[in-house]
Enzyme design. Structure first.
Site, PDB file in Angstrom:
ATOM      1  N   ASN B 201     -14.626 -21.398  -1.239  1.00 58.76           N
ATOM      2  CA  ASN B 201     -16.077 -21.280  -1.301  1.00 58.76           C
ATOM      3  C   ASN B 201     -16.486 -19.811  -1.282  1.00 58.76           C
ATOM      4  OD1 ASN B 201     -18.960 -21.912  -0.761  1.00 58.76           O
ATOM      5  ND2 ASN B 201     -18.472 -21.002   1.218  1.00 58.76           N
ATOM      6  N   GLU B 202     -17.193 -19.372  -2.296  1.00 53.78           N
ATOM      7  CA  GLU B 202     -17.765 -18.023  -2.355  1.00 53.78           C
ATOM      8  C   GLU B 202     -16.719 -16.950  -2.091  1.00 53.78           C
ATOM      9  OE1 GLU B 202     -21.013 -17.946   0.388  1.00 53.78           O
ATOM     10  OE2 GLU B 202     -21.994 -19.681  -0.501  1.00 53.78           O
ATOM     11  N   GLN B 203     -15.487 -17.202  -2.440  1.00 45.90           N
ATOM     12  CA  GLN B 203     -14.434 -16.232  -2.159  1.00 45.90           C
ATOM     13  C   GLN B 203     -13.212 -16.566  -3.004  1.00 45.90           C
ATOM     14  OE1 GLN B 203     -14.984 -13.752  -0.324  1.00 45.90           O
ATOM     15  NE2 GLN B 203     -13.105 -12.910   0.496  1.00 45.90           N
TER      16      GLN B 203
END
Lengths: 261, 237
Positions: B201-203
């Site tokens: 997530n987001e990374q």
């Protein structure tokens, strides 16, 4: 025993490890728990330690009001507080050339399995399956005693007073679910979801076992020509060459109770 | 055409991998996401009989014929999906898990996922800070036509951001992470609703993990090569 899988999802007991005076060997030989009397309680399997404690009203339901505040966090209580024994019994009467695997589809985070006095270690990792060949240690004609000691994640972390995304981030050092230290949408989960959280089963096979089939389709001529590609792993557990006949069959139900092969 | 028997010898106390010759289907009923058509499901059964013993093991699974493609759109930066060659407008719901105490019942999965379908959604995204969902979850997504965007266990907030930076190299044991990833893919890969694996997530996961995941999940080269008539290669099996 009938070929196939049998879930072990009832009759489980649980107890905090620090309150059990017997070893895994004793629990599965001479001193099995006899019922839900202290320190043992009825357990939810699959489920977490906290789910079992809620079921037995030892702690309040953390998802009502501010009840989560009344449950001690693993950072304050220590990992031992949420280290639990789970115990059950099952029958499995194998005939000649049959084999039995004991399967765990998910444990958080690591465990020791004791079956009829034999100890096996389940390595770390919340998102992995474990399959143990227990053929030679099953009791024919009587109950098999199974005890599982489940340890919490190695890095449960601490929850900062101000909360925050993933608490102090320690849980990210393990291969486990990360929301359990709390997030902007969720209070911290006090046991960090420790437990036998997914299906437990035994599976009985003959000499050869089918493992993890892989189905893939490929499409040609605007979806008119389609191929189904199937790869499987096969394990021969016997001491002799197994001559196998592999059958694959694809059916679809065209009307109720009428299948097209 | 859809029934086949093969003979295989397996040495004592050993494992082998076996690929059946491809089964041919003419115009099979395709599996479509919610709102685009029916969720046609076939039952695939595999039975192994051992000479001198009889039926030794069996396996079965619902399977849907569908082709899912996606790419990042250069103009918008958004991911565009096609199913069976048709563009689909994604209407998605975010998902962590159905119960924080992991009492993951089939009834709850059925109700929650039907609710997403009733809302006219066609995708659920399983957030990287939660679970990789269970086969029962996927079963109901197959049944109700909900595509699944499944993330692995990396989140920016726990792996790589903050002051001081949180776990910049992700989990301590990268081999364990990759073992769990491989095992999870094997558990879920046959579900037609499974549309996309995402590293986190987001990374972006640490380099070695990201590279390994991309390698595990790349399309097998055989599926990229067809002859001038659109047929798979001779040695396809």
């Amino acid at each position: 025993a009938e070929i196939g899988k049998t879930p072990l999802d009832s009759g489980w007991l649980a107890a905090r490890s620090t309150e059990v005076q017997f070893t895994g060997t004793q629990l599965t030989t001479t001193h099995p728990p006899t019922g839900p009397s202290s320190p043992w309680m009825e357990a939810l399997v699959p489920g977490t330690v906290l789910a079992t404690l809620v079921k037995n009203k030892v702690v309040p339901d953390p998802f009502y009001g501010l009840e989560n505040e009344a449950i001690i966090d693993i950072a304050d209580a220590g990992r031992e507080y949420y280290t639990f024994w789970f115990f059950t019994t099952f029958q499995c009467d194998l005939s000649a050339n049959q084999h039995c695997d004991l399967n765990f589809r998910g444990i958080n985070y690591s465990a020791e399995v004791h079956l009829n006095g034999h100890r096996m270690v389940l390595p770390k990792g919340m998102f992995r399956r474990h399959s143990l060949n227990v053929t030679d240690i099953l009791h024919p004609d009587r109950s098999n005693l199974l005890a599982v000691l489940v340890h919490p994640p190695d890095h449960p972390g601490k929850i900062p007073p101000q909360g925050g995304q993933g608490g102090d981030h320690e849980i990210g050092k393990d291969v486990a679910t990360q929301y359990v230290e709390g997030w902007d949408w969720m209070a911290p989960i006090r046991d960090r979801n420790t437990g036998i959280w997914d299906e437990v089963s035994i599976s009985v096979t003959g000499p050869v076992k089918v493992i993890d089939p892989h189905l893939v389709s490929s499409f040609f001529d605007n979806y008119k020509r389609v191929y189904l590609h199937t790869t499987i792993e096969l394990e021969n557990k016997s001491a002799w060459i197994a001559e196998c006949s592999l059958n694959i069959q694809v059916t679809t139900e065209v009307e109720e109770s009428i299948c097209l092969v | 055409e859809h029934l086949q028997t093969q003979h295989v010898s397996i040495p004592a106390r050993s494992r082998l991998q076996y690929t059946f010759p491809p089964l041919f289907f003419y115009k099979p009923h395709l599996w479509w996401p919610n709102g685009m058509g029916k969720q046609s499901l076939y039952n695939v059964a595999i039975i192994v009989d051992v000479k001198g013993y009889g039926e030794s093991d069996s396996w079965q699974q619902h399977f849907g014929f569908r082709k899912i493609e996606s790419h990042i759109d250069g103009a918008t930066g958004g991911r565009l999906f096609k199913v069976n060659g048709e563009p689909i407008f994604i209407r998605g719901g975010n998902w962590i898990l159905s119960d924080g105490l992991l009492r993951l019942s089939k009834k709850r999965y059925s109700t929650d996922i039907k609710f997403h379908a009733d809302m006219n959604f066609n995708m659920i995204r399983c957030w990287g800070g939660g679970l990789t969902e269970r086969p029962e979850f996927y079963y109901y997504c197959d049944y109700y036509g909900i595509l699944v965007w499944q993330e692995f266990w990396i989140t920016g907030d726990v792996d790589g951001r903050g002051d001081p930076v949180s776990n910049p190299n992700g989990p301590l044991d990268h081999d364990l992470f990759l073992f769990c990833a491989r095992d999870t893919v094997k558990l879920l890969r046959n579900h037609p609703s499974l549309a996309l694996w995402v590293g986190g997530n987001e990374q972006i996961p640490p380099g070695d993990i990201n590279a390994a995941l991309k390698d595990y999940l790349r399309l097998h080269p055989d599926f990229e090569s067809v002859d001038e008539n659109g047929k798979p290669p001779e040695d396809f099996s």
